[in-house]
Design an enzyme around this catalytic site. Structure first.
Site, PDB file in Angstrom:
ATOM      1  CB  SER A 144       7.133  -1.341  -4.683  1.00  0.00           C
ATOM      2  OG  SER A 144       8.392  -1.663  -4.149  1.00  0.00           O
ATOM      3  CE1 TYR A 157       5.533  -5.879  -2.604  1.00  0.00           C
ATOM      4  CE2 TYR A 157       7.637  -4.798  -2.997  1.00  0.00           C
ATOM      5  CZ  TYR A 157       6.348  -4.765  -2.500  1.00  0.00           C
ATOM      6  OH  TYR A 157       5.881  -3.620  -1.899  1.00  0.00           O
TER       7      TYR A 157
HETATM    8  P1  NDP Z   1       0.710  -4.010   5.533  1.00  0.00           P
HETATM    9  O1  NDP Z   1       1.122  -5.447   5.635  1.00  0.00           O
HETATM   10  O2  NDP Z   1       0.551  -3.197   6.761  1.00  0.00           O
HETATM   11  O3  NDP Z   1      -0.661  -3.889   4.736  1.00  0.00           O
HETATM   12  C1  NDP Z   1      -1.139  -4.774   3.795  1.00  0.00           C
HETATM   13  C2  NDP Z   1      -2.649  -4.656   3.849  1.00  0.00           C
HETATM   14  O4  NDP Z   1      -3.187  -5.398   2.768  1.00  0.00           O
HETATM   15  C3  NDP Z   1      -3.241  -5.206   5.141  1.00  0.00           C
HETATM   16  O5  NDP Z   1      -4.194  -4.284   5.642  1.00  0.00           O
HETATM   17  C4  NDP Z   1      -3.913  -6.501   4.708  1.00  0.00           C
HETATM   18  O6  NDP Z   1      -5.087  -6.743   5.485  1.00  0.00           O
HETATM   19  C5  NDP Z   1      -4.244  -6.188   3.254  1.00  0.00           C
HETATM   20  N1  NDP Z   1      -4.315  -7.397   2.447  1.00  0.00           N
HETATM   21  C6  NDP Z   1      -3.332  -8.298   2.207  1.00  0.00           C
HETATM   22  N2  NDP Z   1      -3.795  -9.298   1.456  1.00  0.00           N
HETATM   23  C7  NDP Z   1      -5.101  -9.010   1.206  1.00  0.00           C
HETATM   24  C8  NDP Z   1      -6.136  -9.668   0.497  1.00  0.00           C
HETATM   25  N3  NDP Z   1      -5.923 -10.840  -0.108  1.00  0.00           N
HETATM   26  N4  NDP Z   1      -7.351  -9.089   0.436  1.00  0.00           N
HETATM   27  C9  NDP Z   1      -7.592  -7.912   1.042  1.00  0.00           C
HETATM   28  N5  NDP Z   1      -6.660  -7.236   1.732  1.00  0.00           N
HETATM   29  C10 NDP Z   1      -5.440  -7.795   1.821  1.00  0.00           C
HETATM   30  O7  NDP Z   1       1.760  -3.387   4.516  1.00  0.00           O
HETATM   31  P2  NDP Z   1       2.049  -1.904   4.002  1.00  0.00           P
HETATM   32  O8  NDP Z   1       1.097  -0.922   4.555  1.00  0.00           O
HETATM   33  O9  NDP Z   1       3.501  -1.689   4.179  1.00  0.00           O
HETATM   34  O10 NDP Z   1       1.802  -2.095   2.433  1.00  0.00           O
HETATM   35  C11 NDP Z   1       0.712  -1.545   1.736  1.00  0.00           C
HETATM   36  C12 NDP Z   1       1.064  -1.466   0.264  1.00  0.00           C
HETATM   37  O11 NDP Z   1       2.208  -0.624   0.091  1.00  0.00           O
HETATM   38  C13 NDP Z   1       1.427  -2.808  -0.371  1.00  0.00           C
HETATM   39  O12 NDP Z   1       0.907  -2.859  -1.682  1.00  0.00           O
HETATM   40  C14 NDP Z   1       2.949  -2.769  -0.412  1.00  0.00           C
HETATM   41  O13 NDP Z   1       3.445  -3.594  -1.419  1.00  0.00           O
HETATM   42  C15 NDP Z   1       3.181  -1.295  -0.689  1.00  0.00           C
HETATM   43  N6  NDP Z   1       4.517  -0.801  -0.334  1.00  0.00           N
HETATM   44  C16 NDP Z   1       4.978  -0.793   0.967  1.00  0.00           C
HETATM   45  C17 NDP Z   1       6.240  -0.248   1.251  1.00  0.00           C
HETATM   46  C18 NDP Z   1       6.795  -0.189   2.627  1.00  0.00           C
HETATM   47  O14 NDP Z   1       7.916   0.286   2.805  1.00  0.00           O
HETATM   48  N7  NDP Z   1       6.065  -0.591   3.635  1.00  0.00           N
HETATM   49  C19 NDP Z   1       7.075   0.298   0.199  1.00  0.00           C
HETATM   50  C20 NDP Z   1       6.490   0.216  -1.110  1.00  0.00           C
HETATM   51  C21 NDP Z   1       5.257  -0.297  -1.351  1.00  0.00           C
HETATM   52  P3  NDP Z   1      -5.606  -8.234   5.817  1.00  0.00           P
HETATM   53  O15 NDP Z   1      -4.401  -9.046   6.135  1.00  0.00           O
HETATM   54  O16 NDP Z   1      -6.545  -8.055   6.976  1.00  0.00           O
HETATM   55  O17 NDP Z   1      -6.340  -8.685   4.595  1.00  0.00           O
END
Ligand code: NDP
Length: 254
Positions: A144, A157
């Site tokens: 990030s 974070y």
């Molecule tokens: P989302 O909230 O859409 O996605 C997060 C995903 O992670 C979900 O599918 C969730 O599924 C899964 N997840 C969360 N906790 C767990 C767990 N304990 N075990 C397994 N799966 C898990 O967010 P984003 O798509 O935005 O984020 C994805 C990645 O990108 C993250 O690492 C985030 O930090 C990073 N990021 C995002 C940015 C943005 O602007 N959106 C910018 C920079 C980085 P479920 O809840 O079903 O487990």
């Protein structure tokens, strides 16, 4: 090597954590479009099923919780049995937490760290033999801007995403001899449910981001997906231990 084969992932099998939504889903789509079999991992079965049906026959799902690090070896064995050796691991599952630093508890920081860092490290360790066996093994973490610059209200974070930088470098030097490359992509502000929550009731924050982003807009999830596809492909066979910003210029904007 011809251009299409340099970017082809045909014959490869990838596990994408958090592959059912947002950036993880886009990564899965881009890897599948490049020819890889993709396993979408996450805790909730329903979004995983929906995502897999969007992608089609190259996709399957695995209900899993990255926080359960003790289960990683069993999970790795299950995946090996169902799909053969996993050659690509995308550690994308992540959670954010928006709170002032003074109100952020130790438990808050540990919880964000567990999902964003420890989960991915346990999976990588458990999958190491398979990444080696598959050949051209590739691990990609989703980092990030919080690992690149100081951003208010997301200290837990920032701590977690910054730790990924160290992990990528340490693993890359240890695993180079095994033919496994380890990299990260640092997305800028991407239009997803997570970023929409962060902007909620805070229009000034969004405006600040857009004015410092050279390209003047939020990114699409596929912008991250294609960068991961590149990092996993033969085109990136000499790229390891690095963190690539995919941020529209946000990390160098003034
Ligand atoms: P989302 O909230 O859409 O996605 C997060 C995903 O992670 C979900 O599918 C969730 O599924 C899964 N997840 C969360 N906790 C767990 C767990 N304990 N075990 C397994 N799966 C898990 O967010 P984003 O798509 O935005 O984020 C994805 C990645 O990108 C993250 O690492 C985030 O930090 C990073 N990021 C995002 C940015 C943005 O602007 N959106 C910018 C920079 C980085 P479920 O809840 O079903 O487990």
């Amino acid at each position: 090597m011809t251009t299409p084969s340099a970017y082809s992932l045909a014959g490869r099998t990838a596990l994408i954590t958090g592959g059912g939504t947002g950036i993880g889903l886009a990564v899965a789509k881009c890897l599948a479009a490049s020819g890889a079999k993709v396993i979408l991992g996450g805790r909730r079965e329903e979004p995983l099923q929906t995502a897999a049906s969007e992608i089609g026959e190259l996709a399957s799902i695995q209900v899993m919780d990255v926080n359960d690090t003790a289960a990683a070896p069993v999970l790795a064995a299950t995946l090996r049995e169902k799909h053969g050796p996993i050659g690509i691991l995308v550690n994308n599952a992540g959670i954010n937490m928006k709170k002032p630093f003074t109100e952020t508890t130790e438990a808050d920081t540990l919880s964000v760290f567990q999902t964003n860092v420890m989960g991915g490290l346990a999976l990588a360790r458990a999958l190491h033999p398979q990444l080696k066996e598959a050949g051209q093994g590739s691990v990609v973490f989703i980092s990030s801007m919080a690992a690149v610059m100081g951003i208010p209200l997301v200290s837990a974070y920032s701590v977690a995403k910054s730790a990924i930088t160290g992990a990528v470098r340490a693993m890359a030097v240890e695993w180079g001899a095994d033919g496994i490359r380890v990299n990260a992509v640092a997305p800028g502000w991407i239009d997803t449910a997570m970023s929409r929550r962060a902007f909620e009731g805070d229009p000034a924050r969004k405006q600040k981001i857009l004015t410092r982003t050279a390209l003047g807009c939020l990114g699409d999830t596929e912008d991250v997906g294609w960068s991961v596809a590149y990092l996993c492909s033969p085109a990136a066979k000499f790229v390891t231990g690095t963190i690539i910003p995919v941020d529209g210029g946000a990390s160098m904007g003034f």
